[in-house]
Enzyme design. Structure first.
Site, PDB file in Angstrom:
ATOM      1  N   LYS A 149       0.855  -1.184   0.000  1.00  0.00           N
ATOM      2  CA  LYS A 149       0.000   0.000   0.000  1.00  0.00           C
ATOM      3  C   LYS A 149       0.890   1.232   0.000  1.00  0.00           C
ATOM      4  O   LYS A 149       1.813   1.335   0.805  1.00  0.00           O
ATOM      5  CB  LYS A 149      -0.936   0.029   1.208  1.00  0.00           C
ATOM      6  CG  LYS A 149      -1.870   1.261   1.173  1.00  0.00           C
ATOM      7  CD  LYS A 149      -2.951   1.223   2.223  1.00  0.00           C
ATOM      8  CE  LYS A 149      -2.415   1.609   3.594  1.00  0.00           C
ATOM      9  NZ  LYS A 149      -3.505   1.838   4.580  1.00  0.00           N
ATOM     10  N   ARG A 199     -10.765  -0.767   6.524  1.00  0.00           N
ATOM     11  CA  ARG A 199      -9.971  -1.770   7.229  1.00  0.00           C
ATOM     12  C   ARG A 199      -9.545  -1.229   8.589  1.00  0.00           C
ATOM     13  O   ARG A 199      -9.442  -1.973   9.568  1.00  0.00           O
ATOM     14  CB  ARG A 199      -8.803  -2.259   6.396  1.00  0.00           C
ATOM     15  CG  ARG A 199      -7.619  -1.312   6.173  1.00  0.00           C
ATOM     16  CD  ARG A 199      -6.676  -1.248   7.354  1.00  0.00           C
ATOM     17  NE  ARG A 199      -5.338  -0.845   7.008  1.00  0.00           N
ATOM     18  CZ  ARG A 199      -4.560  -0.117   7.789  1.00  0.00           C
ATOM     19  NH1 ARG A 199      -5.008   0.381   8.936  1.00  0.00           N
ATOM     20  NH2 ARG A 199      -3.334   0.161   7.417  1.00  0.00           N
ATOM     21  N   LYS A 203       0.788  10.188  28.055  1.00  0.00           N
ATOM     22  CA  LYS A 203       1.580   9.029  28.460  1.00  0.00           C
ATOM     23  C   LYS A 203       0.954   8.271  29.621  1.00  0.00           C
ATOM     24  O   LYS A 203       1.077   7.047  29.712  1.00  0.00           O
ATOM     25  CB  LYS A 203       2.993   9.475  28.815  1.00  0.00           C
ATOM     26  CG  LYS A 203       3.787   9.978  27.623  1.00  0.00           C
ATOM     27  CD  LYS A 203       5.158  10.479  28.011  1.00  0.00           C
ATOM     28  CE  LYS A 203       5.921  10.995  26.798  1.00  0.00           C
ATOM     29  NZ  LYS A 203       7.257  11.523  27.158  1.00  0.00           N
TER      30      LYS A 203
END
Length: 348
Positions: free
Chosen positions: A90, A134, A254
């Site tokens: 891709k 997808r 984080k």
């Protein structure tokens, strides 16, 4: 030394044609519905868990004239095995200002598929829609294992094409969803998404919010679909039992990685790079492969557990795998071949 005539015909035993599939061709064989992608992506995760694949780290091509994290072209190659092995690439471009400056989609893509025996190219597929659906299917497969059963409230942060594909997947695969909670930096994008949702899938309710915290509050499932390059999403926004699909990668702070009950990725090597949040944490010594709960394929095949309680908060950090694209393109190609769909192009 024998010199070949450059205009002589190709040997008859060589693959002389390839099939071009436009977006409308792909839609005509079922490529505009999430069913095809859910089945294909799950098959891809099974191949990933079985290590029946090859997937080099994807290179990022960036111009030195652009500093935005979403401005790049990525090459994503993979070989997948199973009963029908195939290889492909891709080639996906992204420009963050395409929608505003050019009235174009942010991302565009093509997929090239190669025969596993000869390595000759056999198909070219327009892949912008494939890439979006997808990506949504990865969220959908993960939800089956990591979200609370019968979840009702879904927050979508970012109301562009990726957010729309995610909503389509939820409506088609999880009819028990009762409400979508929408946020975007642009209120007009929220309003447009709400109108589209009410016209296309009128059953679930939809609410727009003025800030992402309000949209996330109380949601069972949260999906980030932005182009941000700066984290803004703290762990404290998440409700007990929430599943967060961090699709756009750079949204969460984080502490989400450090406080979540489970952290799951699609592929550790693909995720731990490019100075994304997880890569930063690894470089700082605050996170490691040992602290990771699982790669998603391990959960799909049952070698690692998925959700184990209604209270645990689970983070999925899907960097995006070439395997996902190639396994979906293979499924589309086989349908197109069976139905005579596409334009045949001569190679020689």
């Amino acid at each position: 030394m024998k010199v070949l005539d450059p205009v002589q015909p190709a040997p008859a035993n060589l693959q002389a044609t390839l099939r071009f599939l436009s977006r409308s061709d792909i839609a005509s064989v079922g490529g505009d519905h999430s069913d095809l992608y859910m089945r294909a992506v799950e098959d891809g995760f099974r191949l990933h868990a079985a290590r029946d694949y090859a997937q080099p780290l994807k290179p990022y091509l960036r111009s030195p004239r652009s500093s935005h994290i979403a401005d790049r072209i990525i090459a994503m190659p993979a070989w997948i095995g199973g009963k029908d092995p195939i290889a492909g690439l891709k080639w996906i471009g992204s420009k963050h200002d395409n929608p505003a400056a050019r009235s174009l989609d942010r991302a565009s893509a093509v997929i090239i598929l190669n025969d596993s025996s000869t390595h000759f190219p056999i198909a070219i597929l327009e892949a912008g829609r494939i890439s979006a659906l997808r990506t949504a299917a990865v969220t959908g497969v993960a939800c089956r294992h990591l979200a609370k059963k019968g979840f009702h409230e879904v927050a979508i942060i970012g109301c562009g094409p990726i957010g729309r594909a995610q909503i389509q997947m939820f409506c088609e695969q999880f009819p028990h969803v009762r409400r979508f909670r929408l946020y975007d930096l642009k209120p007009a994008a929220v309003a447009e998404m709400a109108r589209w949702l009410e016209a296309r899938f009128p059953q679930p309710g939809v609410s727009g919010f003025e800030n992402p915290h309000a949209a996330v509050a109380g949601a069972d499932v949260v999906v980030t679909c932005t182009v941000t390059d700066r984290p803004y999403f703290p762990f404290e926004w998440l409700s007990p039992g929430a599943f967060l699909a961090n699709v756009s990668i750079m949204d969460v702070e984080k502490n989400v990685f450090l406080k979540a009950g489970k952290v799951v990725v699609d592929d550790w090597d693909q995720c731990n790079r490019e100075k994304k949040i997880i890569n930063q944490l690894v470089d700082e010594g605050a996170f490691s492969r040992m602290q990771l709960h699982a790669e998603l394929g391990e959960i799909v095949v049952g070698s690692r557990p998925g959700r184990e309680s209604d209270e645990e908060i689970i983070l999925l950090n899907p960097m995006g795998m070439a395997i996902d694209d190639i396994v979906c393109a293979r499924a589309i190609l086989r349908r197109a071949e069976a139905n005579g769909v596409g334009t045949m192009l001569n190679l020689f």
